[in-house]
Design a protein around this motif. Structure first.
Motif, short mmCIF file in Angstrom:
data_model
loop_
_atom_site.label_atom_id
_atom_site.label_comp_id
_atom_site.label_asym_id
_atom_site.label_seq_id
_atom_site.Cartn_x
_atom_site.Cartn_y
_atom_site.Cartn_z
N PHE A 218 0.84 -1.20 0.00
CA PHE A 218 0.00 0.00 0.00
C PHE A 218 0.88 1.26 0.00
CE2 PHE A 218 -2.52 -3.22 2.26
CZ PHE A 218 -3.75 -3.13 1.60
N HIS A 219 0.40 2.29 -0.71
CA HIS A 219 1.05 3.59 -0.72
C HIS A 219 0.02 4.68 -0.43
CE1 HIS A 219 4.91 2.26 -2.49
NE2 HIS A 219 4.17 1.38 -3.14
N PHE A 220 0.40 5.62 0.42
CA PHE A 220 -0.45 6.76 0.73
C PHE A 220 0.39 8.03 0.87
CE2 PHE A 220 -2.95 3.18 2.34
CZ PHE A 220 -4.22 3.48 1.85
N GLY A 221 -0.29 9.16 0.73
CA GLY A 221 0.32 10.44 1.05
C GLY A 221 -0.17 10.91 2.41
N GLY A 222 0.74 11.42 3.21
CA GLY A 222 0.37 11.86 4.56
C GLY A 222 -0.45 13.13 4.59
N GLN A 223 -0.46 13.87 3.47
CA GLN A 223 -1.20 15.13 3.39
C GLN A 223 -2.37 15.03 2.41
OE1 GLN A 223 -0.26 17.65 5.44
NE2 GLN A 223 1.33 16.25 6.20
N ASP A 224 -2.90 13.84 2.23
CA ASP A 224 -3.96 13.61 1.26
C ASP A 224 -5.27 14.23 1.75
OD1 ASP A 224 -5.96 12.50 -0.42
OD2 ASP A 224 -4.72 10.72 -0.79
N PRO A 225 -5.84 15.21 1.02
CA PRO A 225 -7.09 15.83 1.47
C PRO A 225 -8.30 14.92 1.34
CG PRO A 225 -6.49 16.68 -0.68
CD PRO A 225 -5.34 15.82 -0.23
N TYR A 226 -8.16 13.84 0.56
CA TYR A 226 -9.28 12.93 0.34
C TYR A 226 -9.23 11.71 1.26
CZ TYR A 226 -9.35 15.66 -3.98
OH TYR A 226 -9.35 16.68 -4.89
N ILE A 227 -8.05 11.43 1.81
CA ILE A 227 -7.88 10.28 2.69
C ILE A 227 -7.20 10.77 3.97
CG2 ILE A 227 -6.90 7.96 2.94
CD1 ILE A 227 -6.71 7.82 -0.11
N PRO A 228 -7.97 10.96 5.05
CA PRO A 228 -7.39 11.49 6.29
C PRO A 228 -6.24 10.63 6.79
CG PRO A 228 -9.79 11.45 6.40
CD PRO A 228 -9.41 10.70 5.16
N ARG A 229 -5.29 11.28 7.43
CA ARG A 229 -4.14 10.56 7.98
C ARG A 229 -4.58 9.53 9.00
NH1 ARG A 229 -0.75 7.72 9.01
NH2 ARG A 229 1.52 7.98 9.07
N THR A 230 -5.70 9.79 9.68
CA THR A 230 -6.22 8.82 10.64
C THR A 230 -6.68 7.54 9.94
OG1 THR A 230 -8.34 9.99 10.51
CG2 THR A 230 -6.90 10.50 12.39
#
Length: 224
Positions: free
Chosen positions: A154-166
């Motif tokens: 899995f890859h995510f961005g920590g500042q993603d406005p569509y997917i909260p960091r929580t």
């Protein structure tokens, strides 16, 4: 009868043969960005197929990568049936498995909408490996990780406005207890940070790091 396999675009490696990869699109459709990713994976030795997810409602869809394009793509994707989309991805996996060009296994790799579907496909138990980039439904369906038996990244961005960091933290916690799963968070990046033709999203440094991790993962789990 028309299906997702009708006019399915496929990129072949230089040898003409290799493991299969189903590359699953963002909401922007089969655009220059996705074509460049497919070409790069083919050059690395994979047979790459890109199913058209919107073929039932908006055939041939491709949009710009600005505010207007995002709005238009969101409208098109609002008509998308996720269950039918998953069946299209799995049908494409099966198609690659039966292709004489494919040697070895077949994996799935998706971005955004495709990231959610890559995870869903892995939970369905079909691909040999899965890579999911910033899938917005992953956290809400993370219980499905218990059904995943293939290696998954899995890859995510920590500042993603569509997917909260929580939400990302929920995935991190689940991955920590699941053998064969790994997660990488580019803390300074937002959504779609790998998309190099979308200035409003692209984060070159995060994209480079994430892609290095992806290609290394594929070399380990689905070697070409």
């Amino acid at each position: 009868m028309k299906s997702v396999l009708t006019d399915l675009p496929v990129w072949l490696p230089p040898s003409g043969r290799g493991p299969g990869l189903v590359l699953v699109q963002e909401i922007f459709g089969l655009d220059d960005y996705l074509r460049s990713v497919a070409a790069g994976l083919a050059a690395a030795g994979y047979v790459v197929a890109v199913p058209e997810l919107f073929w039932r409602t908006a055939p041939g869809w491709s949009s710009t990568h600005d505010e207007a394009g995002v709005a238009a793509s969101m409208e098109v994707s609002s008509e998308f049936d996720a269950a039918l989309g998953l069946s299209d991805v799995l049908e494409t996996v099966a198609h690659l498995r039966s292709s004489p060009s494919v040697t070895g296994g077949v994996g799935v790799l998706g971005f955004c909408l495709g990231g959610s579907l890559a995870f869903a496909a892995a939970a369905a138990g079909d691909p040999d490996v899965a890579v999911s980039f910033y899938g917005s439904t992953v956290a809400g369906r993370i219980a499905d990780l218990t059904r995943v038996t293939c290696p998954i990244q899995f890859h995510f961005g920590g500042q993603d406005p569509y997917i909260p960091r929580t939400d990302v933290a929920v995935v991190e916690a689940a991955v920590a207890g699941h053998p064969g799963a790994e997660i990488h968070v580019q803390e300074e990046a937002g959504h779609a940070f790998h998309n190099n033709v979308a200035p409003m999203f692209h984060h070159p440094e995060a994209a480079a790091r994430a892609w290095d991790l992806t290609t290394e993962f594929l070399r380990r789990t689905l070697p070409a």
